[in-house]
Scaffold this active site. Structure first.
Site, PDB file in Angstrom:
ATOM      1  N   ASP A 139     -73.109 -54.882 -23.600  1.00 16.58           N
ATOM      2  CA  ASP A 139     -71.719 -54.633 -23.189  1.00 16.58           C
ATOM      3  C   ASP A 139     -70.713 -55.722 -23.598  1.00 16.58           C
ATOM      4  O   ASP A 139     -69.861 -56.117 -22.782  1.00 16.58           O
ATOM      5  CB  ASP A 139     -71.648 -54.422 -21.669  1.00 16.58           C
ATOM      6  CG  ASP A 139     -72.425 -53.194 -21.204  1.00 16.58           C
ATOM      7  OD1 ASP A 139     -73.034 -52.511 -22.040  1.00 16.58           O
ATOM      8  OD2 ASP A 139     -72.423 -52.928 -19.986  1.00 16.58           O
ATOM      9  N   ASP A 175     -71.043 -49.785 -22.492  1.00 17.96           N
ATOM     10  CA  ASP A 175     -70.675 -49.090 -21.258  1.00 17.96           C
ATOM     11  C   ASP A 175     -69.673 -48.003 -21.669  1.00 17.96           C
ATOM     12  O   ASP A 175     -68.708 -48.285 -22.403  1.00 17.96           O
ATOM     13  CB  ASP A 175     -70.028 -50.114 -20.307  1.00 17.96           C
ATOM     14  CG  ASP A 175     -70.247 -49.834 -18.835  1.00 17.96           C
ATOM     15  OD1 ASP A 175     -71.361 -49.419 -18.449  1.00 17.96           O
ATOM     16  OD2 ASP A 175     -69.293 -50.049 -18.052  1.00 17.96           O
ATOM     17  N   HIS A 229     -67.885 -44.708 -20.050  1.00 20.77           N
ATOM     18  CA  HIS A 229     -67.673 -43.843 -18.884  1.00 20.77           C
ATOM     19  C   HIS A 229     -66.711 -42.697 -19.174  1.00 20.77           C
ATOM     20  O   HIS A 229     -65.770 -42.844 -19.967  1.00 20.77           O
ATOM     21  CB  HIS A 229     -67.099 -44.658 -17.723  1.00 20.77           C
ATOM     22  CG  HIS A 229     -68.001 -45.744 -17.230  1.00 20.77           C
ATOM     23  ND1 HIS A 229     -69.312 -45.526 -16.867  1.00 20.77           N
ATOM     24  CD2 HIS A 229     -67.774 -47.071 -17.023  1.00 20.77           C
ATOM     25  CE1 HIS A 229     -69.847 -46.674 -16.461  1.00 20.77           C
ATOM     26  NE2 HIS A 229     -68.939 -47.623 -16.555  1.00 20.77           N
ATOM     27  N   HIS A 282     -64.627 -41.485 -13.679  1.00 20.73           N
ATOM     28  CA  HIS A 282     -66.052 -41.740 -13.393  1.00 20.73           C
ATOM     29  C   HIS A 282     -66.275 -42.137 -11.923  1.00 20.73           C
ATOM     30  O   HIS A 282     -65.417 -42.768 -11.307  1.00 20.73           O
ATOM     31  CB  HIS A 282     -66.557 -42.862 -14.316  1.00 20.73           C
ATOM     32  CG  HIS A 282     -68.034 -43.011 -14.315  1.00 20.73           C
ATOM     33  ND1 HIS A 282     -68.684 -44.004 -13.606  1.00 20.73           N
ATOM     34  CD2 HIS A 282     -69.000 -42.275 -14.905  1.00 20.73           C
ATOM     35  CE1 HIS A 282     -69.997 -43.876 -13.786  1.00 20.73           C
ATOM     36  NE2 HIS A 282     -70.210 -42.839 -14.567  1.00 20.73           N
ATOM     37  N   HIS A 334     -62.681 -48.766 -16.312  1.00 25.52           N
ATOM     38  CA  HIS A 334     -63.046 -49.611 -17.459  1.00 25.52           C
ATOM     39  C   HIS A 334     -63.919 -48.813 -18.421  1.00 25.52           C
ATOM     40  O   HIS A 334     -64.590 -47.855 -18.022  1.00 25.52           O
ATOM     41  CB  HIS A 334     -63.815 -50.860 -16.991  1.00 25.52           C
ATOM     42  CG  HIS A 334     -65.136 -50.529 -16.369  1.00 25.52           C
ATOM     43  ND1 HIS A 334     -65.270 -50.086 -15.069  1.00 25.52           N
ATOM     44  CD2 HIS A 334     -66.398 -50.525 -16.868  1.00 25.52           C
ATOM     45  CE1 HIS A 334     -66.531 -49.832 -14.804  1.00 25.52           C
ATOM     46  NE2 HIS A 334     -67.252 -50.083 -15.887  1.00 25.52           N
ATOM     47  N   LYS A 360     -74.130 -45.847 -22.258  1.00 25.55           N
ATOM     48  CA  LYS A 360     -74.648 -45.621 -20.899  1.00 25.55           C
ATOM     49  C   LYS A 360     -73.498 -45.464 -19.926  1.00 25.55           C
ATOM     50  O   LYS A 360     -72.410 -46.002 -20.156  1.00 25.55           O
ATOM     51  CB  LYS A 360     -75.546 -46.786 -20.477  1.00 25.55           C
ATOM     52  CG  LYS A 360     -74.821 -48.113 -20.497  1.00 25.55           C
ATOM     53  CD  LYS A 360     -75.747 -49.256 -20.207  1.00 25.55           C
ATOM     54  CE  LYS A 360     -75.005 -50.569 -20.183  1.00 25.55           C
ATOM     55  NZ  LYS A 360     -73.955 -50.657 -19.149  1.00 25.55           N
ATOM     56  N   CYS A 363     -75.084 -55.679 -15.658  1.00 24.50           N
ATOM     57  CA  CYS A 363     -75.789 -54.941 -16.713  1.00 24.50           C
ATOM     58  C   CYS A 363     -76.876 -55.764 -17.404  1.00 24.50           C
ATOM     59  O   CYS A 363     -77.912 -55.213 -17.791  1.00 24.50           O
ATOM     60  CB  CYS A 363     -74.792 -54.362 -17.691  1.00 24.50           C
ATOM     61  SG  CYS A 363     -73.786 -53.057 -16.908  1.00 24.50           S
TER      62      CYS A 363
HETATM   63  C1  VGL Z   1     -70.807 -53.713 -15.926  1.00 27.20           C
HETATM   64  C2  VGL Z   1     -69.765 -53.360 -13.924  1.00 27.20           C
HETATM   65  C3  VGL Z   1     -69.485 -52.068 -14.292  1.00 27.20           C
HETATM   66  C4  VGL Z   1     -71.536 -54.672 -16.819  1.00 27.20           C
HETATM   67  C5  VGL Z   1     -70.547 -52.421 -16.307  1.00 27.20           C
HETATM   68  O1  VGL Z   1     -71.528 -54.487 -18.052  1.00 27.20           O
HETATM   69  O2  VGL Z   1     -72.131 -55.638 -16.268  1.00 27.20           O
HETATM   70  N1  VGL Z   1     -70.428 -54.176 -14.729  1.00 27.20           N
HETATM   71  N2  VGL Z   1     -69.875 -51.605 -15.479  1.00 27.20           N
HETATM   72 ZN    ZN Z   2     -69.272 -49.682 -16.074  1.00 27.67          ZN
END
Ligand code: VGL
Ligand code: ZN
Length: 210
Positions: free
Chosen positions: A14, A52, A54, A58, A86, A111, A156
């Site tokens: 990410d 990431d 979404h 979401h 996000h 994901k 993540c």
């Molecule tokens: C993440 C919060 C929400 C991450 C992703 O990449 O750690 N954290 N979505």
């Molecule tokens: Zn996320």
């Protein structure tokens, strides 16, 4: 020193604009991982990026629950932190950081694209049941050891590292190639939980080509 071998994979979690300075869910000092990751990627025979990704509206978004960002709610699969909107699929914020230069990456795992299920882990969605396909990909490529880096250490990165262990891989987190969100005690808890599953820690300077 850790020699990087032909069965080793780097999992870059990410490293996206929304998790960096000026992003919707900026991880403190998140940009600092970019040059470290760029250098590391050159050492590895297998490189996977996660993204990431979404849907608009979401279930992990506070705005979908009329709640404040960073509150929590109970969903069918457990407690969910509610984040600012996000990494909405196809938006600029969901793109990789513009300075991330990993041209040799071979696989991108997206994901969190099911509207009602979050996915911190690059292996298994938050329902603890739906696989992303990453385990099969890595097994078919003969990968044995995973080196995990990126954003965020306590979400993540940690969930990916732990699911990697549960899937049977040896896993090392490269600390200086990660940054954390650190909500409450989430970072300390993540390191404790990872250690409990046998996840190892290293720094990027430990890693060398064989
Ligand atoms: C993440 C919060 C929400 C991450 C992703 O990449 O750690 N954290 N979505
Ligand atoms: Zn996320």
């Amino acid at each position: 020193m850790i020699e990087i071998l032909p069965n080793d994979a780097l999992i870059v979690v990410d490293v996206q604009s929304d998790f960096c300075v000026g992003g919707a869910l900026a991880v403190p000092d998140g940009d600092a991982v970019v040059p470290v990751v760029n250098r590391l990627a050159e050492l590895f025979p297998v490189v996977v990026l996660t993204q990431d990704w979404h849907t608009p509206g979401h279930v992990s978004f506070a705005s979908s629950h009329d709640a404040a960002p960073f509150a929590t709610t109970e969903l069918a699969y457990g407690t969910q932190v509610l984040w600012p909107d996000h990494c909405v699929m196809g938006t600029e914020g969901a793109a990789f950081h513009p300075e991330l230069k990993v041209p040799a990456a071979q696989m991108v795992v997206r994901k969190g694209f099911h509207p009602e299920v979050d996915s911190y882990s690059a292996f298994l969605e938050a329902d603890h049941a739906t696989a992303t396909g990453l385990a099969g990909y890595l097994r078919e490529r003969g990968v044995k050891r995973l080196f995990v880096c990126g954003l965020a250490t306590d979400f993540c990165v940690a969930w990916t590292a732990m699911d990697g262990r549960k899937t049977g891989f040896a896993v090392t987190v490269i600390e200086d190639a990660c940054r954390a969100i650190d909500l409450g005690d989430s970072l300390a808890k993540a390191w404790t939980d990872m250690a409990g599953l046998g996840v190892e820690r290293a720094v990027s300077a430990d890693l060398v080509s064989a």
